[in-house]
Design an enzyme around this catalytic site. Structure first.
Site, PDB file in Angstrom:
ATOM      1  CB  ILE A  24      33.605   0.252  47.308  1.00 12.22           C
ATOM      2  CG1 ILE A  24      32.810  -0.513  48.361  1.00 12.22           C
ATOM      3  CG2 ILE A  24      32.774   1.388  46.730  1.00 12.22           C
ATOM      4  CD1 ILE A  24      32.392   0.338  49.548  1.00 12.22           C
ATOM      5  CB  THR A  25      35.236   0.693  41.631  1.00 11.18           C
ATOM      6  OG1 THR A  25      33.904   1.047  41.261  1.00 11.18           O
ATOM      7  CG2 THR A  25      35.460  -0.783  41.353  1.00 11.18           C
ATOM      8  N   GLY A  26      36.159   3.338  43.376  1.00 17.20           N
ATOM      9  CA  GLY A  26      35.918   4.742  43.670  1.00 17.20           C
ATOM     10  C   GLY A  26      35.450   4.978  45.095  1.00 17.20           C
ATOM     11  CG  ASN A  28      38.806   7.870  45.963  1.00 20.14           C
ATOM     12  OD1 ASN A  28      38.364   7.051  45.164  1.00 20.14           O
ATOM     13  ND2 ASN A  28      39.088   9.111  45.619  1.00 20.14           N
ATOM     14  CB  SER A  29      35.786  11.002  46.647  1.00 23.90           C
ATOM     15  OG  SER A  29      35.571  10.607  45.301  1.00 23.90           O
ATOM     16  N   GLY A  30      32.914  10.807  47.568  1.00 22.42           N
ATOM     17  CA  GLY A  30      31.521  10.826  47.173  1.00 22.42           C
ATOM     18  C   GLY A  30      30.707   9.672  47.707  1.00 22.42           C
ATOM     19  CE1 TYR A 182      28.249   9.954  34.083  1.00 26.86           C
ATOM     20  CE2 TYR A 182      26.107  11.024  33.951  1.00 26.86           C
ATOM     21  CZ  TYR A 182      27.059  10.341  34.678  1.00 26.86           C
ATOM     22  OH  TYR A 182      26.826  10.032  36.002  1.00 26.86           O
TER      23      TYR A 182
END
Length: 309
Positions: A24-26, A28-30, A182
């Protein structure tokens, strides 16, 4: 579209994932952290791909504190640097022989001024799309060996941009608008999934490429990227509209684990403006499934990343 029932998909519907491996990229949060916590707690092996070693170690420690038997670790990855992407992919290839689910979750949203990656890409298209494009391509053999899944976390923001990729100014060099940039990067996530799923079908591959969106979920994303003028607005919107990151992770978990999730499918909340509500299969905008645009983006992405799938 209604195959997940009137109340939509819930974590309780997740099949047995013990013994499966997810990167999983990212994570670490959310939303990525919530997905990692559920998967690791359910017996899956989880690998968090994160730019910050400190944040990754903190996330791993928190999950292990909640589930001491969790099989979870972290690998460094900076999606804004293609050399880091290659290093992470090489390390994963050495350490593992297959990946059941590659969750392309990390992202950056609306930095007020145009920033560039190590490779000179506009930061949002570079991190949200091009970095993931290169990572998924390099890890595809591991996913294919497991007959696994590639899941792209997109956004309802894809609806609110130019309604097509601006190939004449993909890097926002002529004109930079943080919202439009974005939106373009999130549209790129969906066109990428569309292109991958078509290629998988043509190759008669068992790999599933699906996309999802978290609705409007309260995460650090709204406060670490946007400028000062946007942060009060997001704070108010979070109070009025936002669901928690926990519920925002449901679409990711559905796309990553549920046997009913299909290649080319798009999953997320289906309530008011798709910001919340029952999680089911849904539909992106028509321009997010444009074959010509998807093929053009694929070609441009291979040229920019210097990586050919």
């Amino acid at each position: 579209m209604q195959r997940f029932g009137i109340n939509g998909w819930r974590v309780e519907d997740m099949p047995d994932v013990s013994g499966r491996r997810y990167a999983i990229t990212g994570g670490n949060s959310g939303i990525g952290f919530e997905a990692a916590r559920v998967l690791a707690g359910a017996g899956a092996e989880v690998i968090i791909l994160c730019r910050s070693p400190e944040k990754a170690d903190k996330a791993v420690a928190q999950i292990k504190a909640e589930a001491p038997q969790a099989d979870i670790r972290a690998i460094g990855l900076d999606l804004a640097d293609l050399s880091s992407v290659a290093q992470a992919a090489s390390l994963l290839t050495k350490e593992t022989d297959s990946i059941d689910g590659l969750l392309l979750n990390a992202g950056i949203m609306m930095p007020p001024k145009r920033e560039v990656t190590q490779d000179g890409f506009e930061m949002q298209i570079g991190v949200n799309h091009l970095g993931h494009f290169a990572l998924a391509g390099q890890l595809f053999p591991l996913v294919e060996k497991a007959q696994g899944r590639i899941v792209s976390v997109a956004s309802i923001a894809h609806k609110y941009g130019r309604k097509r990729i601006n190939f004449k100014d993909l890097q926002s060099e002529k004109s930079y608008n943080p919202v439009l940039a974005y939106s373009q990067s999130k549209l790129a996530n969906l066109l990428f999934t569309h292109a991958v799923s078509r290629r998988l079908k043509k190759a008669d591959s068992a790999v599933v490429a699906a996309a999802c969106h978290p609705g409007y979920s309260a995460t650090n994303l709204q406060f670490t990227g946007p400028g000062k003028l946007w942060k009060p607005a997001f704070g108010l919107m979070n109070i009025i509209f936002a669901q928690s990151a926990k519920y925002g992770a449901y679409p990711t978990l559905l796309a990553a684990t549920d046997p009913k999730a299909r290649s080319g499918g798009y999953y997320g909340p289906t309530g008011f403006q798709d910001m919340g509500g029952p999680v089911r299969e849904t539909e992106p905008e028509t321009f997010a499934r444009d074959n010509k645009a998807a093929d053009q983006l694929w070609q441009v992405s291979e040229e920019l990343t210097r990586f050919s799938w």
